[in-house]
Design a protein around this motif. Structure first.
Motif: not given
Length: 143
Positions: A54-72
């Motif tokens: 449960e996040p209860f304070s602030g807002t997380l920033t998200k960044y999408r990464e595709i790893n060396e195996f093509g997994r998100r």
């Protein structure tokens, strides 16, 4: 708070979260990507069921990464100081992975006493110790 409730957050304190259960699983990642991401020899990553995070304070920033195996991986971090908090994966949408060092008292999460799998040992740095008795993989976890 109950015995299984633990809080954590980012360096500046803007982002705060709590977990309400023990981790569902966990890994110690020795991959080069996690070495760069954390600035350390490895990343200790407990994974919790989404309903136990449960996040209860602030807002997380998200960044999408595709790893060396093509997994998100959807990385989540503090927008102010960029502290990595954790990530979610396409292959495990039910889980919230957290960086163990972001807990207020990370000592409760002892990877030596829990069955955390050491993965990407092909990138393990010789000067860090990987105790015997843990599940070990040269590469990633299987699907």
């Amino acid at each position: 708070m109950t015995e299984n409730t633990h809080e954590g957050g980012c360096v500046c304190g803007d982002v705060r979260y709590r977990t309400t259960a023990d981790p569902d699983s966990g890994v110690v990642r020795h991959c080069e990507w996690c070495q760069r991401r954390t600035g350390s020899a490895f990343a200790v990553i407990p994974k919790f069921l989404k309903e136990d995070f449960e996040p209860f304070s602030g807002t997380l920033t998200k960044y999408r990464e595709i790893n060396e195996f093509g997994r998100r991986l959807d990385l989540e971090f503090c927008p102010r100081w960029r502290t990595d908090i954790g990530f979610t994966q396409k292959r495990g949408p039910w889980a919230q992975a957290l960086d163990a060092g972001t807990f207020d008292r990370p000592g409760w999460l002892n990877a030596e006493t829990r069955d955390f799998t050491h993965i990407f040992l092909r990138n393990h740095l010789d000067w860090s110790d990987v105790s015997e008795g843990h599940t070990r993989r040269e590469d990633q976890m299987p699907d």
